[in-house]
Design an enzyme around this catalytic site. Structure first.
Site, PDB file in Angstrom:
ATOM      1  N   SER A 111       5.513 -20.205  -1.647  1.00  0.00           N
ATOM      2  CA  SER A 111       5.545 -21.625  -1.313  1.00  0.00           C
ATOM      3  C   SER A 111       4.927 -22.413  -2.447  1.00  0.00           C
ATOM      4  O   SER A 111       4.317 -21.858  -3.364  1.00  0.00           O
ATOM      5  CB  SER A 111       4.786 -21.896  -0.009  1.00  0.00           C
ATOM      6  OG  SER A 111       5.220 -21.059   1.037  1.00  0.00           O
ATOM      7  N   ASP A 142      -4.837  -3.168   6.210  1.00  0.00           N
ATOM      8  CA  ASP A 142      -5.210  -1.883   5.626  1.00  0.00           C
ATOM      9  C   ASP A 142      -4.574  -0.762   6.433  1.00  0.00           C
ATOM     10  O   ASP A 142      -4.546  -0.815   7.677  1.00  0.00           O
ATOM     11  CB  ASP A 142      -6.733  -1.684   5.629  1.00  0.00           C
ATOM     12  CG  ASP A 142      -7.404  -2.260   4.395  1.00  0.00           C
ATOM     13  OD1 ASP A 142      -6.688  -2.628   3.438  1.00  0.00           O
ATOM     14  OD2 ASP A 142      -8.648  -2.351   4.378  1.00  0.00           O
ATOM     15  N   ASP A 152      -5.557 -10.222   1.388  1.00  0.00           N
ATOM     16  CA  ASP A 152      -5.342  -8.831   1.785  1.00  0.00           C
ATOM     17  C   ASP A 152      -5.902  -8.645   3.194  1.00  0.00           C
ATOM     18  O   ASP A 152      -7.067  -8.322   3.391  1.00  0.00           O
ATOM     19  CB  ASP A 152      -6.037  -7.889   0.808  1.00  0.00           C
ATOM     20  CG  ASP A 152      -5.707  -6.420   1.087  1.00  0.00           C
ATOM     21  OD1 ASP A 152      -4.955  -6.150   2.041  1.00  0.00           O
ATOM     22  OD2 ASP A 152      -6.209  -5.549   0.360  1.00  0.00           O
ATOM     23  N   GLU A 183       0.827  -1.208   0.000  1.00  0.00           N
ATOM     24  CA  GLU A 183       0.000   0.000   0.000  1.00  0.00           C
ATOM     25  C   GLU A 183       0.858   1.255   0.000  1.00  0.00           C
ATOM     26  O   GLU A 183       0.577   2.224  -0.723  1.00  0.00           O
ATOM     27  CB  GLU A 183      -0.934  -0.001   1.215  1.00  0.00           C
ATOM     28  CG  GLU A 183      -2.125  -0.928   1.081  1.00  0.00           C
ATOM     29  CD  GLU A 183      -3.174  -0.691   2.160  1.00  0.00           C
ATOM     30  OE1 GLU A 183      -3.305   0.467   2.617  1.00  0.00           O
ATOM     31  OE2 GLU A 183      -3.840  -1.653   2.552  1.00  0.00           O
TER      32      GLU A 183
END
Length: 822
Positions: free
Chosen positions: A262, A337, A334, A195
């Site tokens: 991975s 924030d 995600d 971000e």
């Protein structure tokens, strides 16, 4: 004169003798902490005797009357081999490194204190189910029993590092194990960094060019981002490099490039030559000496389990039982924030909420620093999460005046039942039970790949934030935290987590690639860890009608770069076999020879070949030449080649070829000219760095795996003892991934990859195999410090058997723990 000579000889002899005595004494003290694997110890906290059988590679097979006694034995074995590592990991998450290492780790401690992960872990103990709490308590007793054994039997403080730093080793507690799970979440996180970087780039470039450099994974996605200048008015664009805050070998804050990658894939019986399910897994983390991974077998009431553990965490994280196999990959959910919190102009101790201004939750924390005065910091929390100062993650560069930044993160949870979920997965008897167990996993979010005797599945576990469809940036940029549409609205139901079971094709896999193509806010993520390796994996899976343990191993060790195969013809399309023959020794001739070598290369990143090094250097200089004039010093943040960006530029997708034109020059450069220029720069770099002819270059010379001791790895003399360096194949975009460092002076050093590999075959479970990248012991003088490392480098494995007779047949020692008499 003869007298002077005699005195000089005596002084020299005395110095040599004293030095020898000092070295001998140091060796004696260090050797005292070498664990002895054969013996009987009376310990407190057991209900019945426990037997720890160390097989020929020092993998402990632990047998006890009750599950609690078995976890006690695992704690004892972990501490016996990795007490120093466990101590450092615990201090890291507690924010107490500076008590040992001084000011150099102060920033790590400060950031950890602000996140308060250890405090949240302490609160989470009560949230565990009774069975897990009992296991955590028994494991803690086992760790503490070894600490008591060290003290009573004068076992050299438990590890040689303790002689150098001499901390008081606190007894282990259940919260410590939960905290280490959270610490692994820190190492796997990437969205905060992403971000901040996206915001910085958005302030410098027009939206279309941002999407070139930071594109979505292939498939329908977001077409445009909001203008960050509108989200955060008053922020001044800057091309300065991002100021990293908590850096160094002990820092778990690795940045987006090293956040995790991975592999895991599974085959159903119909796609298996032997008729049993297959599973391969190799989780990727930063390399260290010793490895973060530790192999172990536990004999539980639900059956034997064997696989990879992390010292300090009492579960098999990737492994198998007689009926179930499970593996982990990073999901790239995600789960973070950044919120811009507006301060009250009349009272900076308050921040804006949808309901007006509210005071921060505030408390003070004192950080003790070795050889310096303690440092007191003020911790502040908002409804969205902890407040991070502008110095952290370079947040000041994207935070408008009169605001501070806070962090929302699923990991910041004081009722985290992830440990209970991991325990339930380990005890599950089939795929459905393991999927249900994943319901209780909170963070870090992972993909759980599962097989039982008949079924295969891939289930994303971990809490998904519930975001509003009206979220201003869809979680991709820092955004105003007082607006209701930007705030999290709890978590989505577990049913929203992507899940795949028994697909028609009979094959499942994940290489950190994009899992689903769902509209926001069910999208999971806009940023994924892989768009390249998955292409090679698909090719390998599709070329065989049925698979075997050997074909899964072959795929796990595959070093062919799909990225090199796709980019080289595109970038060099106007350079191959063009121009007049150049005289020997000229730059033109060297370029022609480099292109000849690359033209005949199949993309295999083999350690013994020159082509991988030529290719890697070329792409590195090419990307730098494309972006440096637009981003300035901020271009350093793109330290790894971004294949989708280079493809967009050379295919001129949405006008992306404009990147080839150098802004500062009057002429308009073409992409062919930039490709030629960057190749010449790469060849000059290779000549100055490695010398010799192009044919004499070797990828393995540059691509050495750095298994460095995080504390002593930079200490003169000691670094030659504690560090493990090995030439390796693979690269950034191969299935056998060896992620390069990316920064000078060793940009191609292999620093992040598969520290654990396992392949589980349920047609013949005891033919399953596994390996770790160093050895079981954390003691540099132990023969088990690096004995598995050479096997790992060569792509070899050791047996993964639950047969106790095989473990005892070539055991290096058997430790018997018996309850201490009252």
């Amino acid at each position: 004169m003869p007298n002077l000579f005699r005195w000089l000889l005596r002084i020299f002899t005395a110095v040599v003798v004293l030095a020898g005595l000092g070295l001998g004494g140091a060796y004696y003290l260090a050797a005292r902490s070498l664990p002895e694997y054969s013996g009987t110890h009376e310990v407190e906290g057991l209900s019945a005797p426990v037997e720890i059988v160390r097989d020929h590679t020092s993998v402990p097979h632990i047998f006890g009357k009750t599950d609690e006694d078995v976890f006690f034995g695992l704690g004892y074995a972990h501490a016996q081999d990795r007490l120093w590592q466990m101590t450092v990991l615990r201090r890291t998450v507690q924010g107490r490194l500076s008590e040992l290492f001084g000011a150099r780790t102060l920033k790590i401690d400060e950031l950890m204190r602000r996140l308060d992960l250890y405090g949240l872990a302490q609160k989470s103990v009560a949230a565990q189910d009774p069975q897990t709490r009992a296991a955590l308590e028994a494991y803690s007793r086992g760790v503490n029993a070894w600490i008591q054994t060290v003290n009573t039997e004068a076992r050299g403080r438990g590890a040689p590092e303790f002689f150098l730093f001499r901390p008081e080793v606190a007894y282990w507690q259940p919260a410590d194990s939960i905290a280490l799970v959270k610490l692994m979440g820190v190492r796997l996180s990437s969205h905060l960094d992403a971000e901040v970087l996206r915001a910085r780039v958005s302030l410098l470039l027009e939206p279309g060019r941002v999407m070139d450099l930071l594109p979505d994974a292939p498939g329908p996605g977001l077409a445009a981002l909001p203008d960050y200048a509108e989200l955060a008015p008053g922020v001044v664009p800057s091309s300065a490099p991002i100021a990293r805050y908590a850096e160094g070998p002990l820092s778990p804050f690795l940045g987006a490039d090293l956040a995790g990658a991975s592999n895991a894939w599974a085959a159903a019986p119909k796609r298996s030559a032997a008729g049993g399910t297959l599973l391969a897994n190799d989780p990727h983390l930063g390399f260290s000496a010793p490895s973060i991974w530790y192999l172990a077998r536990l004999e539980l009431s639900t059956g034997g389990v064997i696989g990879g553990t992390i010292p300090g965490i009492p579960t098999i994280l990737s492994g198998r039982s007689a009926k179930l196999g499970w593996g982990l990959t990073t999901s790239y959910l995600d789960d973070q924030d950044v919120f811009l919190e507006q301060l009250n102009p009349d009272n900076p101790e308050e921040y804006r909420t949808p309901d007006g201004f509210r005071p921060f939750e505030t408390r003070r924390s004192i950080i003790k620093v070795a050889d310096a005065e303690p440092v007191t910091i003020t911790l502040r929390w908002t409804e969205n999460g902890p407040v991070l100062p502008g110095t952290h993650y370079d947040l000041a560069s994207i935070t408008p005046p009169g605001h501070v930044a806070s962090l929302g993160w699923t990991l910041l949870n004081g009722a985290d039942t992830s440990m209970s979920a991991a325990m339930r997965v380990m005890r599950s008897q089939n795929v459905d039970e393991a999927i249900e167990a994943g319901r209780f996993f909170v963070a870090p979010s992972l993909n759980l790949t599962l097989v039982d005797e008949d079924n295969i599945a891939l289930q994303m576990i971990g809490a998904m934030p519930r975001r509003s469809a009206a979220n201003q940036s869809q979680g991709r940029l820092p955004q105003p935290g007082w607006k209701e549409e930007n705030r999290w609205q709890g978590w989505l139901n577990y049913a929203a987590n992507p899940s795949f079971k028994d697909p028609e094709g009979g094959i499942l896999g994940n290489t950190n690639n994009k899992l689903v193509d769902r509209p926001f806010p069910l999208h999971v993520s806009f940023d994924w860890g892989d768009t390249q390796r998955i292409q090679r994996w698909k090719r390998l899976m599709e070329t065989r009608k049925v698979h075997t343990r050997e074909s899964f191993i072959e795929a796990q060790l595959d070093t062919v770069s799909f990225t090199a195969r796709s980019l080289l013809p595109l970038v060099g399309k106007d350079l191959w076999f063009t121009g007049e023959p150049a005289p020997a020794g000229s730059p033109e001739r060297r370029r022609q020879r480099a292109l000849e070598l690359l033209a005949g290369w199949n993309g295999e990143m083999n350690e013994h070949l020159p082509e991988p090094l030529i290719y890697a250097a070329w792409m590195r200089f090419l990307q730098r030449d494309l972006i440096e004039d637009d981003l300035g010093p901020l271009a350093r943040e793109f330290s790894h080649v971004e294949p989708l960006f280079i493809e967009r530029v050379f295919r001129d997708i949405d006008g992306a070829s404009v990147w080839c034109d150098i802004r500062q020059s009057a002429a308009q450069e073409t992409c062919t000219e930039i490709a030629r220029k960057s190749l010449d720069e790469a060849l000059l770099y290779l000549s100055e760095t490695y010398g010799g002819s192009l044919e004499s270059l070797r990828w393995g010379q540059a691509h050495q795996a750095w298994h460095d001791h995080p504390v002593l790895g930079e200490t003169p003399l000691l670094k030659w003892i504690v560090n493990i360096r090995q030439p390796t194949s693979g690269g950034d975009n191969t299935l056998n991934r060896g992620l390069t460092k990316g920064t000078d002076p060793f940009p191609f050093a292999n620093v992040h990859g598969a520290g654990y590999r396992g392949v589980y075959d349920f047609a013949d479970p005891d033919s399953s195999v596994f390996i770790i990248s160093t050895g079981q012991s954390g003691h540099p003088l132990s023969r088990h410090y690096d004995d598995l490392g050479e096997l790992w480098r060569r792509g070899e494995y050791i047996p993964m058997s639950l047969d106790p007779d095989l473990a005892r047949a070539a055991a290096v020692g058997i430790t018997d723990l018996v309850p201490k008499a009252e």
